[in-house]
Design a protein around this motif. Sequence first.
Motif, PDB file in Angstrom:
ATOM      1  N   GLN A   1       1.565 -12.112   4.066  1.00  0.00           N
ATOM      2  CA  GLN A   1       2.489 -11.311   3.650  1.00  0.00           C
ATOM      3  C   GLN A   1       2.039 -10.876   1.978  1.00  0.00           C
ATOM      4  O   GLN A   1       2.168  -9.930   1.716  1.00  0.00           O
ATOM      5  CB  GLN A   1       3.791 -12.426   3.235  1.00  0.00           C
ATOM      6  CG  GLN A   1       4.876 -12.505   4.678  1.00  0.00           C
ATOM      7  CD  GLN A   1       5.245 -10.985   4.654  1.00  0.00           C
ATOM      8  OE1 GLN A   1       5.770 -10.221   3.821  1.00  0.00           O
ATOM      9  NE2 GLN A   1       5.234 -10.701   6.165  1.00  0.00           N
ATOM     10  N   ARG A   2       1.402 -11.965   1.330  1.00  0.00           N
ATOM     11  CA  ARG A   2       0.807 -11.923   0.093  1.00  0.00           C
ATOM     12  C   ARG A   2      -0.133 -10.577  -0.042  1.00  0.00           C
ATOM     13  O   ARG A   2      -0.323 -10.101  -1.130  1.00  0.00           O
ATOM     14  CB  ARG A   2       0.443 -13.086  -0.748  1.00  0.00           C
ATOM     15  CG  ARG A   2       1.676 -13.854  -0.988  1.00  0.00           C
ATOM     16  CD  ARG A   2       0.920 -15.276  -1.251  1.00  0.00           C
ATOM     17  NE  ARG A   2       0.560 -15.865  -0.336  1.00  0.00           N
ATOM     18  CZ  ARG A   2      -0.135 -17.195  -0.214  1.00  0.00           C
ATOM     19  NH1 ARG A   2      -0.350 -17.724  -1.296  1.00  0.00           N
ATOM     20  NH2 ARG A   2      -0.741 -17.660   0.739  1.00  0.00           N
ATOM     21  N   GLY A   3      -0.728 -10.505   1.215  1.00  0.00           N
ATOM     22  CA  GLY A   3      -1.847  -9.582   1.346  1.00  0.00           C
ATOM     23  C   GLY A   3      -1.315  -7.973   1.355  1.00  0.00           C
ATOM     24  O   GLY A   3      -2.107  -7.164   1.297  1.00  0.00           O
ATOM     25  N   GLU A   4      -0.136  -7.829   1.697  1.00  0.00           N
ATOM     26  CA  GLU A   4       0.403  -6.454   1.810  1.00  0.00           C
ATOM     27  C   GLU A   4       0.114  -5.545   0.489  1.00  0.00           C
ATOM     28  O   GLU A   4       0.494  -6.250  -0.725  1.00  0.00           O
ATOM     29  CB  GLU A   4       1.886  -6.392   2.119  1.00  0.00           C
ATOM     30  CG  GLU A   4       1.898  -7.048   3.513  1.00  0.00           C
ATOM     31  CD  GLU A   4       3.201  -6.490   4.265  1.00  0.00           C
ATOM     32  OE1 GLU A   4       3.833  -5.561   3.888  1.00  0.00           O
ATOM     33  OE2 GLU A   4       3.519  -6.911   5.313  1.00  0.00           O
ATOM     34  N   ARG A   5      -0.264  -4.674   0.772  1.00  0.00           N
ATOM     35  CA  ARG A   5      -0.289  -3.536  -0.502  1.00  0.00           C
ATOM     36  C   ARG A   5       1.001  -2.849  -0.721  1.00  0.00           C
ATOM     37  O   ARG A   5       1.770  -2.580   0.211  1.00  0.00           O
ATOM     38  CB  ARG A   5      -1.330  -2.419  -0.135  1.00  0.00           C
ATOM     39  CG  ARG A   5      -2.803  -3.116  -0.399  1.00  0.00           C
ATOM     40  CD  ARG A   5      -4.044  -2.130  -0.259  1.00  0.00           C
ATOM     41  NE  ARG A   5      -4.318  -1.859   1.109  1.00  0.00           N
ATOM     42  CZ  ARG A   5      -5.368  -1.361   1.467  1.00  0.00           C
ATOM     43  NH1 ARG A   5      -6.477  -1.069   0.864  1.00  0.00           N
ATOM     44  NH2 ARG A   5      -5.506  -1.320   2.655  1.00  0.00           N
TER      45      ARG A   5
ATOM     46  N   MET B   1      -2.878  -1.962  11.671  1.00  0.00           N
ATOM     47  CA  MET B   1      -2.055  -2.840  10.643  1.00  0.00           C
ATOM     48  C   MET B   1      -1.497  -2.064   9.636  1.00  0.00           C
ATOM     49  O   MET B   1      -2.068  -0.962   9.111  1.00  0.00           O
ATOM     50  CB  MET B   1      -3.045  -3.926   9.820  1.00  0.00           C
ATOM     51  CG  MET B   1      -4.028  -3.313   8.893  1.00  0.00           C
ATOM     52  SD  MET B   1      -4.950  -4.361   7.715  1.00  0.00           S
ATOM     53  CE  MET B   1      -5.942  -3.588   6.982  1.00  0.00           C
ATOM     54  N   ILE B   2      -0.297  -2.437   9.320  1.00  0.00           N
ATOM     55  CA  ILE B   2       0.570  -1.617   8.168  1.00  0.00           C
ATOM     56  C   ILE B   2       0.046  -1.826   7.070  1.00  0.00           C
ATOM     57  O   ILE B   2      -0.322  -3.048   6.372  1.00  0.00           O
ATOM     58  CB  ILE B   2       2.045  -1.944   8.385  1.00  0.00           C
ATOM     59  CG1 ILE B   2       2.591  -1.708   9.804  1.00  0.00           C
ATOM     60  CG2 ILE B   2       2.585  -1.241   7.271  1.00  0.00           C
ATOM     61  CD1 ILE B   2       3.944  -1.960  10.026  1.00  0.00           C
ATOM     62  N   VAL B   3      -0.376  -0.857   6.054  1.00  0.00           N
ATOM     63  CA  VAL B   3      -0.796  -1.016   4.634  1.00  0.00           C
ATOM     64  C   VAL B   3       0.449   0.021   3.851  1.00  0.00           C
ATOM     65  O   VAL B   3       1.453   0.453   4.640  1.00  0.00           O
ATOM     66  CB  VAL B   3      -2.040  -0.139   4.491  1.00  0.00           C
ATOM     67  CG1 VAL B   3      -3.081  -0.938   5.259  1.00  0.00           C
ATOM     68  CG2 VAL B   3      -2.196   1.258   4.928  1.00  0.00           C
ATOM     69  N   GLY B   4       0.249  -0.161   2.737  1.00  0.00           N
ATOM     70  CA  GLY B   4       1.339   0.496   1.935  1.00  0.00           C
ATOM     71  C   GLY B   4       2.054   1.659   2.320  1.00  0.00           C
ATOM     72  O   GLY B   4       3.034   1.882   2.710  1.00  0.00           O
ATOM     73  N   ASP B   5       1.122   2.600   2.679  1.00  0.00           N
ATOM     74  CA  ASP B   5       1.712   4.164   2.971  1.00  0.00           C
ATOM     75  C   ASP B   5       1.240   4.529   4.047  1.00  0.00           C
ATOM     76  O   ASP B   5       1.270   5.592   4.406  1.00  0.00           O
ATOM     77  CB  ASP B   5       0.967   4.957   1.786  1.00  0.00           C
ATOM     78  CG  ASP B   5      -0.447   5.003   1.747  1.00  0.00           C
ATOM     79  OD1 ASP B   5      -1.063   4.157   2.464  1.00  0.00           O
ATOM     80  OD2 ASP B   5      -1.004   5.981   1.061  1.00  0.00           O
TER      81      ASP B   5
ATOM     82  N   CYS C   1       1.647   7.956   6.641  1.00  0.00           N
ATOM     83  CA  CYS C   1       2.988   8.528   7.107  1.00  0.00           C
ATOM     84  C   CYS C   1       4.258   7.510   6.684  1.00  0.00           C
ATOM     85  O   CYS C   1       4.076   6.637   5.947  1.00  0.00           O
ATOM     86  CB  CYS C   1       2.962   8.299   8.815  1.00  0.00           C
ATOM     87  SG  CYS C   1       2.926   6.391   9.214  1.00  0.00           S
ATOM     88  N   ALA C   2       5.320   8.363   6.680  1.00  0.00           N
ATOM     89  CA  ALA C   2       6.563   7.499   6.168  1.00  0.00           C
ATOM     90  C   ALA C   2       7.143   6.625   6.808  1.00  0.00           C
ATOM     91  O   ALA C   2       7.500   5.560   6.047  1.00  0.00           O
ATOM     92  CB  ALA C   2       7.617   8.842   5.633  1.00  0.00           C
TER      93      ALA C   2
END
Length: 324
Positions: A320-324, A257-261, A237-238
């Motif tokens: 934070q560093r783990g965020e894609r 959990m929030i991932v890149g997209d 989702c956007a």
Amino acid sequence: MSEAGNAIELDGLTKSFPGVRAVDGLTFAVRRGEIFGLVGPDGAGKTTTMRMLAGVLAPDEGSATVAGFDLSRDAKRAKHRISYMPQRFGLYEELTVDENIRFYADLFGVPRQERDARAVELLRAAGMSEFRSRLAGKLSGGMKQKLGLVCALIHTPEVILLDEPTNGVDPVSRRDFWRILYTLLDQGVTILTTTAYLDEAERCHRVALLHEGRMLFCDTPANLKDSLPGAVLSIVCAEPRPVRDLLAGVEGISTAMIVGDGLHLVVHDPGRMIPELRDRIAAAGLSCDAIEQVAPSIEDLFVEAVQGQGAREDGDRGTQRGER
Ligand SMILES: Nc1ncnc2c1ncn2[C@@H]1O[C@H](COP(=O)(O)OP(=O)(O)OP(=O)(O)O)[C@@H](O)[C@H]1O
């Protein structure tokens, strides 16, 4: 007493600093020839553990044996068998690549002939053969990390302790780095590494998750993924934040959990949940491009484990560093 097959053993290792128990009764063993990953959010106690195993920090309680030496009695002798690469490895920026290697070879008493052959081999593996006369201060961040590894390995240690060795390193250098690590494994070396990148954790033989100084899990990446209590749904989702807020607290969803997209959800009943999620998102006037069940990653398990401990309240992933 150290077991024959183990290169590293920790038994109840504990260390406190004012106001915080950084490492809390840690017990595990790393087998000879194994690459073992320590992961966990910032402040979990990874660096403190590494410093104790490297013999640069004394534990308050518990014991550790590395390369057959009990650190409470033999830390000095153990140092010749161990290589410790801290987060900020001490390179001399005003010296060239070759001069840095020579400095560490002298420090560890490596004979000249042996060091030259080893330096050639390590620099080739690191993709740095052409940079031998470049000042260390003029190298990129990734190259500096690789030079640190070359220096740390020049005395052919039995056990290597790496503290976030690839943090901030570009993907090509990270690949070189891992190629060198696997070459070392072929030579029988044992590696304990911390990492903020969970894709790197998947490359380890076994992984332990630390949280607030304690170990939550320790197993192979495959077993860890199998142990996830639930299924993982991916929502593309956007606008993931409002979707996550909408779904917080919905029965049947244990983690979001929030991932890149989009989002990853851990749910108990994916078949029932997929249509329900579509309805809820549409009813709230939000959009979603796709919802499907995906194979769990180590990251899903770790976020589930850490959030399950009540450590995180906002539903984002652990670091934070783990965020894609
Ligand atoms: N020398 C010190 N003095 C006081 N507190 C410390 C010291 N070293 C670590 N700590 C504290 O101990 C806890 C564990 O820190 P540690 O650096 O071991 O965690 P970490 O998992 O390596 O995290 P990071 O990836 O952020 O380095 C943290 O709360 C940290 O603030």
